[in-house]
Design a protein around this motif. Sequence first.
Motif, short mmCIF file in Angstrom:
data_model
loop_
_atom_site.label_atom_id
_atom_site.label_comp_id
_atom_site.label_asym_id
_atom_site.label_seq_id
_atom_site.Cartn_x
_atom_site.Cartn_y
_atom_site.Cartn_z
N ASN A 320 -59.19 13.49 -5.22
CA ASN A 320 -59.15 12.08 -4.87
C ASN A 320 -58.17 11.81 -3.74
OD1 ASN A 320 -61.01 11.55 -6.85
ND2 ASN A 320 -59.51 10.88 -8.36
N LEU A 321 -57.04 12.51 -3.76
CA LEU A 321 -56.06 12.36 -2.68
C LEU A 321 -56.63 12.87 -1.37
CD1 LEU A 321 -53.10 11.55 -1.99
CD2 LEU A 321 -52.48 13.92 -2.42
N ALA A 322 -57.40 13.98 -1.43
CA ALA A 322 -57.99 14.53 -0.20
C ALA A 322 -59.05 13.59 0.37
CB ALA A 322 -58.60 15.90 -0.50
N LYS A 323 -59.71 12.82 -0.50
CA LYS A 323 -60.74 11.88 -0.04
C LYS A 323 -60.14 10.62 0.57
CE LYS A 323 -64.05 13.50 -3.47
NZ LYS A 323 -64.74 13.17 -4.73
N CYS A 324 -58.87 10.34 0.27
CA CYS A 324 -58.24 9.12 0.79
C CYS A 324 -57.98 9.26 2.29
CB CYS A 324 -56.91 8.86 0.09
SG CYS A 324 -57.07 8.33 -1.61
N PRO A 325 -58.25 8.23 3.07
CA PRO A 325 -57.85 8.27 4.48
C PRO A 325 -56.33 8.13 4.61
CG PRO A 325 -58.84 6.16 3.95
CD PRO A 325 -59.01 7.02 2.74
N ALA A 326 -55.84 8.42 5.80
CA ALA A 326 -54.40 8.39 6.03
C ALA A 326 -53.83 6.99 5.84
CB ALA A 326 -54.08 8.91 7.42
N SER A 327 -54.59 5.96 6.20
CA SER A 327 -54.11 4.59 6.04
C SER A 327 -53.93 4.22 4.57
CB SER A 327 -55.08 3.62 6.71
OG SER A 327 -56.38 3.75 6.15
N THR A 328 -54.82 4.73 3.70
CA THR A 328 -54.69 4.49 2.26
C THR A 328 -53.54 5.29 1.67
OG1 THR A 328 -57.07 4.12 2.15
CG2 THR A 328 -55.94 4.52 0.08
N LEU A 329 -53.40 6.54 2.11
CA LEU A 329 -52.32 7.38 1.61
C LEU A 329 -50.95 6.81 2.00
CD1 LEU A 329 -52.48 11.21 1.55
CD2 LEU A 329 -50.38 10.15 2.28
#
Length: 552
Positions: A320-329
Amino acid sequence: MALYLLFESASGYALFHAYGIDEIGQSVDAVRSSVLDLQRFGKAVKLVGFSPFSSAVDALNQCNAISEGIMTDELRNFLELNLPKVKEGKKAKYSVGVMEPKVGSHISEATGIPCQSNEFVQELLRGVRLHFDHFIDQLKKSDLEKAQLGLGHSYSRAKVKFNVNRVDNMVIQAIFLLDTLDKDINSFSMRVREWYSWHFPELVKIVNDNYLYAKLAKSVVNKSDLAEKDIPVLADLIGDEDKAKEIVEAAKASMGQDLSPVDLINVQQFAQRVMNLSEYRKKLYEYLVTKMNDIAPNLTSLIGEVVGARLISHAGSLSNLAKCPASTLQILGAEKALFRALKTRGNTPKYGLIFHSSFIGRASARNKGRMARYLANKCSIASRIDCYSELNTSIFGQKLREQVEERLDFYDNGVAPRKNLDVMKAAIEGITNAVSEDGDDNQKNNASAKKSKKKKSKGEADREAMDVDKPAAVEDEPQAEKKKKKKKKHKLEESQDEEMATETADGDVKQDETPKKKKKKNREASEDVEPKTATEGKKKKKKKSKTEDDEV
């Protein structure tokens, strides 16, 4: 336009033709009311084709493909066989209703068959699922239930199976427990301080560390028993002799009240519990470090074990973390502030959990937002590498960390950082070199073992060859000596012939010489000629010596 329904059951694929929709009604509510009545629903839907699965493994593979939105070759063949054929260059006069929209989009892309997935189609498929055993004659309801149960178990088991060394759920539980332990140890240590301060209040100002305070509370127990002889023991506990002397002096003039032995025992036991919790917290942190290095080595080397574990736990999993874009992370952990800012139309947060990284703290107040955005970008790359890469290396994380350090220098000093392409090339070269070195080491070990075996076999063969060749070499030596002797004899004969020719020429010219000179010449010629044997040479020497004595 005709409507066909694709139903994926636990026993196989089934295709239905919804030919009597007018009798039911074309609204969703009408279909819902007619689904429970088999006689009414059976007039609207009929079975066109059914393709059973060959085995339980085949059923599991088909189920996995459907869940991922993929059309398999079996499903494609089934649809092409049972659906009406469409002429080239013309559109189909029918559509296929499916339950999963992803599967429908894949079918339409691959085969060109129009698919739809709406609430009306889903209600029709619900009715098909309810009365599926009535549409197929040879299929019993009990058999269908067994197939559904077995497929459900195998599907769940396949989803639960994973690599034991890459279980991110363990990291999530460990970081949750670590946070709760920090809170509990902090509150318990404060309770120990407050409790023991009734007996020895001066100790709070001397020792600031909670763990050391609990240690001293357990070892000292009664302040009136402290003396100068206890200074070495206290120095070993604290690690500072001056503080140990200060504790002894403070105990002599303490203002605290005396406690009963039972109260002191309870304080001592509680201090021991706090010490045990602190020691367990250290072990749990070591466990978290090892698990993070196994699961997400690049994210760990980039941002640290604790911050990386908090990001994984907040996202739910590493995937799930890998699927998140950088702006969400970037704003993970600051959702309340984000929605509050959107509601009040204020400034949105610049960072969430990523704020606990040392890079954000090192950046200036002006550059914290830019640094958080850049660090979130690198964390997103590192998490995707850890999630989808098969190689368990931290080289990418180290290179990304170097990039973040260079970006900090750029913000502070204006030093231009390297390009991302060059850094990634260097990381890939490092990985290839590491892999090649490992392969070379294995090849060298194998080659050395093979060479040792070859040397042994060659040594044995050479020994056998030497044993065979020795007599031949011995026999060849006298033949070489014979050849050398023959060459010497030929040279001597040629020299003798030349001398004889010169002597005859001299004799013709010098005929007037005295006979004594001729005798001397004959003697010299006879001396130059070697005897054929050693005995003949000795005899001739003896004769010469006798003649010379007679002449004298």
